[in-house]
Write a protein that holds these residues in place. Sequence first.
Motif, PDB file in Angstrom:
ATOM      1  N   LEU A   1     -12.408   0.024   9.568  1.00 21.84           N
ATOM      2  CA  LEU A   1     -11.910   1.422   8.280  1.00 21.84           C
ATOM      3  C   LEU A   1     -11.446   2.309   8.834  1.00 21.84           C
ATOM      4  N   LYS A   2      -9.822   2.068   8.137  1.00 22.05           N
ATOM      5  CA  LYS A   2      -8.792   3.396   8.789  1.00 22.05           C
ATOM      6  C   LYS A   2      -8.525   4.325   8.225  1.00 22.05           C
ATOM      7  N   PHE A   3      -8.631   5.219   8.348  1.00 23.25           N
ATOM      8  CA  PHE A   3      -8.639   6.768   7.542  1.00 23.25           C
ATOM      9  C   PHE A   3      -7.963   7.536   7.923  1.00 23.25           C
ATOM     10  N   CYS A   4      -7.988   8.706   8.423  1.00 22.80           N
ATOM     11  CA  CYS A   4      -6.497   9.752   7.955  1.00 22.80           C
ATOM     12  C   CYS A   4      -8.224  11.150   7.964  1.00 22.80           C
ATOM     13  N   LYS A   5      -8.273  11.885   9.131  1.00 27.88           N
ATOM     14  CA  LYS A   5      -9.642  12.553   9.639  1.00 27.88           C
ATOM     15  C   LYS A   5      -8.901  14.037   8.534  1.00 27.88           C
ATOM     16  N   ASN A   6      -7.625  14.007   8.614  1.00 30.16           N
ATOM     17  CA  ASN A   6      -7.782  15.803   7.479  1.00 30.16           C
ATOM     18  C   ASN A   6      -6.648  15.070   5.419  1.00 30.16           C
ATOM     19  N   ASN A   7      -6.559  14.222   5.731  1.00 28.89           N
ATOM     20  CA  ASN A   7      -5.723  13.961   4.969  1.00 28.89           C
ATOM     21  C   ASN A   7      -6.382  13.442   3.318  1.00 28.89           C
ATOM     22  N   GLY A   8      -6.372  14.032   2.011  1.00 31.73           N
ATOM     23  CA  GLY A   8      -7.554  14.090   1.460  1.00 31.73           C
ATOM     24  C   GLY A   8      -7.706  12.880   0.366  1.00 31.73           C
ATOM     25  N   SER A   9      -7.031  12.235   0.526  1.00 31.61           N
ATOM     26  CA  SER A   9      -7.589  10.645  -0.011  1.00 31.61           C
ATOM     27  C   SER A   9      -8.078   9.970   0.760  1.00 31.61           C
TER      28      SER A   9
ATOM     29  N   MET B   1     -13.588   7.376   2.471  1.00 31.22           N
ATOM     30  CA  MET B   1     -13.952   7.002   3.294  1.00 31.22           C
ATOM     31  C   MET B   1     -14.423   7.967   4.670  1.00 31.22           C
ATOM     32  N   ARG B   2     -14.318   8.981   4.457  1.00 28.88           N
ATOM     33  CA  ARG B   2     -14.713  10.141   5.701  1.00 28.88           C
ATOM     34  C   ARG B   2     -16.332  10.254   4.697  1.00 28.88           C
TER      35      ARG B   2
ATOM     36  N   TYR C   1     -15.820  -1.418  12.997  1.00 24.99           N
ATOM     37  CA  TYR C   1     -14.792  -1.044  13.847  1.00 24.99           C
ATOM     38  C   TYR C   1     -14.106   0.912  12.895  1.00 24.99           C
ATOM     39  N   LEU C   2     -14.219   1.542  14.016  1.00 21.06           N
ATOM     40  CA  LEU C   2     -13.271   2.701  13.210  1.00 21.06           C
ATOM     41  C   LEU C   2     -12.050   3.011  13.637  1.00 21.06           C
ATOM     42  N   LYS C   3     -10.970   3.248  12.721  1.00 24.08           N
ATOM     43  CA  LYS C   3     -10.045   3.168  12.891  1.00 24.08           C
ATOM     44  C   LYS C   3      -8.936   4.991  12.459  1.00 24.08           C
ATOM     45  N   PRO C   4      -9.521   5.800  13.616  1.00 25.31           N
ATOM     46  CA  PRO C   4      -8.629   7.503  12.413  1.00 25.31           C
ATOM     47  C   PRO C   4      -6.989   7.183  12.684  1.00 25.31           C
ATOM     48  N   ARG C   5      -6.119   7.442  11.548  1.00 25.76           N
ATOM     49  CA  ARG C   5      -5.034   7.329  11.386  1.00 25.76           C
ATOM     50  C   ARG C   5      -4.512   8.343  11.234  1.00 25.76           C
ATOM     51  N   ARG C   6      -3.588   9.188  11.798  1.00 26.59           N
ATOM     52  CA  ARG C   6      -2.660  10.144  11.636  1.00 26.59           C
ATOM     53  C   ARG C   6      -1.622  10.114   9.841  1.00 26.59           C
ATOM     54  N   HIS C   7      -2.029  10.833   8.953  1.00 23.58           N
ATOM     55  CA  HIS C   7      -1.148  10.927   7.613  1.00 23.58           C
ATOM     56  C   HIS C   7      -1.173   9.464   7.047  1.00 23.58           C
ATOM     57  N   ARG C   8      -2.216   9.167   6.481  1.00 25.06           N
ATOM     58  CA  ARG C   8      -1.770   7.627   6.605  1.00 25.06           C
ATOM     59  C   ARG C   8      -3.204   7.533   5.585  1.00 25.06           C
TER      60      ARG C   8
ATOM     61  N   ALA D   1      -6.447   5.942   3.344  1.00 27.23           N
ATOM     62  CA  ALA D   1      -7.797   4.887   3.483  1.00 27.23           C
ATOM     63  C   ALA D   1      -7.170   3.291   3.573  1.00 27.23           C
ATOM     64  N   VAL D   2      -7.866   2.322   4.254  1.00 25.20           N
ATOM     65  CA  VAL D   2      -7.715   1.236   4.303  1.00 25.20           C
ATOM     66  C   VAL D   2      -9.096   0.707   4.791  1.00 25.20           C
ATOM     67  N   ILE D   3      -9.294  -0.067   4.000  1.00 25.81           N
ATOM     68  CA  ILE D   3     -10.730  -1.526   4.607  1.00 25.81           C
ATOM     69  C   ILE D   3      -9.505  -2.651   4.883  1.00 25.81           C
ATOM     70  N   SER D   4     -10.111  -3.199   5.808  1.00 25.82           N
ATOM     71  CA  SER D   4      -9.613  -4.411   6.841  1.00 25.82           C
ATOM     72  C   SER D   4     -10.676  -5.588   7.258  1.00 25.82           C
ATOM     73  N   ALA D   5     -11.007  -6.796   6.448  1.00 27.23           N
ATOM     74  CA  ALA D   5     -12.136  -7.572   6.482  1.00 27.23           C
ATOM     75  C   ALA D   5     -11.193  -8.767   7.208  1.00 27.23           C
ATOM     76  N   GLU D   6     -11.832  -8.675   8.360  1.00 27.60           N
ATOM     77  CA  GLU D   6     -11.800 -10.354   9.221  1.00 27.60           C
ATOM     78  C   GLU D   6     -13.120 -11.603   8.545  1.00 27.60           C
ATOM     79  N   TYR D   7     -12.303 -12.404   8.244  1.00 23.96           N
ATOM     80  CA  TYR D   7     -13.456 -13.222   8.415  1.00 23.96           C
ATOM     81  C   TYR D   7     -14.171 -14.988   9.637  1.00 23.96           C
ATOM     82  N   LEU D   8     -14.654 -16.122   9.563  1.00 25.04           N
ATOM     83  CA  LEU D   8     -14.691 -16.597   9.944  1.00 25.04           C
ATOM     84  C   LEU D   8     -13.925 -17.853  10.016  1.00 25.04           C
ATOM     85  N   ASN D   9     -13.253 -17.581   8.799  1.00 22.44           N
ATOM     86  CA  ASN D   9     -12.140 -19.120   8.505  1.00 22.44           C
ATOM     87  C   ASN D   9     -10.384 -18.302   9.539  1.00 22.44           C
ATOM     88  N   GLY D  10     -11.148 -16.820   9.660  1.00 23.57           N
ATOM     89  CA  GLY D  10      -9.426 -16.262  10.327  1.00 23.57           C
ATOM     90  C   GLY D  10      -8.391 -16.557   9.174  1.00 23.57           C
ATOM     91  N   ASP D  11      -9.507 -16.146   7.596  1.00 24.88           N
ATOM     92  CA  ASP D  11      -8.548 -15.341   6.966  1.00 24.88           C
ATOM     93  C   ASP D  11      -8.594 -13.470   7.059  1.00 24.88           C
TER      94      ASP D  11
END
Length: 185
Positions: A33-41, A45-46, A66-73, A75-85
């Motif tokens: 879960l990638k998100f920005c701590k300050n961004n309104g969009s 996610m927060r 996993y949580l991954k805070p990023r500045r000025h970006r 929010a994105v959900i990144s999903a990884e599967y067992l087959n590598g996709d």
Amino acid sequence: MSNSHLFLKSGFIRTPSQNGVGRYVCQLQRVVLKFCKNNGSSRGMRDFIESGLVDFAKNNPGIVVYLKPRRHRTAVISAEYLNGDKQYINCRNFAKEEIIKWLNLLKTQSGNTTGFRYRKLLHTDHPSIQGPWTPYTFKDPAENLAKFPDQDLSRPKHLPKTATEELLELFQRSSLGSPEGKRAE
């Protein structure tokens, strides 16, 4: 025919071997879960992280979150599967409920993306315009309106009577029609 299929991955339909026969194995391996701590969009996610993440992690112990805070970006959900996709979902201005729905969808998928050209073992120069055959292709349309269980539809008409049904009919005919059957009563 267009040439857009040339840029897609091609292959045969692959399923996890016998998934669900012994036990079900969730194909989702990791969620970031990638998100920005300050961004309104990233507000939804927060909100999800504050109130719903612990419940999601408890209900799905086989999925690493996993949580991954990023500045000025955004929010994105990144999903990884067992087959590598991998799948990425842009969560710009999503509400907490929408993020929960997307996570549940990712959890139930197998990881095979839609950008995939399916190959067949057979080829024809003149494909059918009627579409592929299904088990419901030549079914009687009256079955769509029937209320089940229905005695008329429960037994196919083309099957002969069973041995038990034949014996019951013979017994009923012999006990009702013969003089011995009438004396026994």
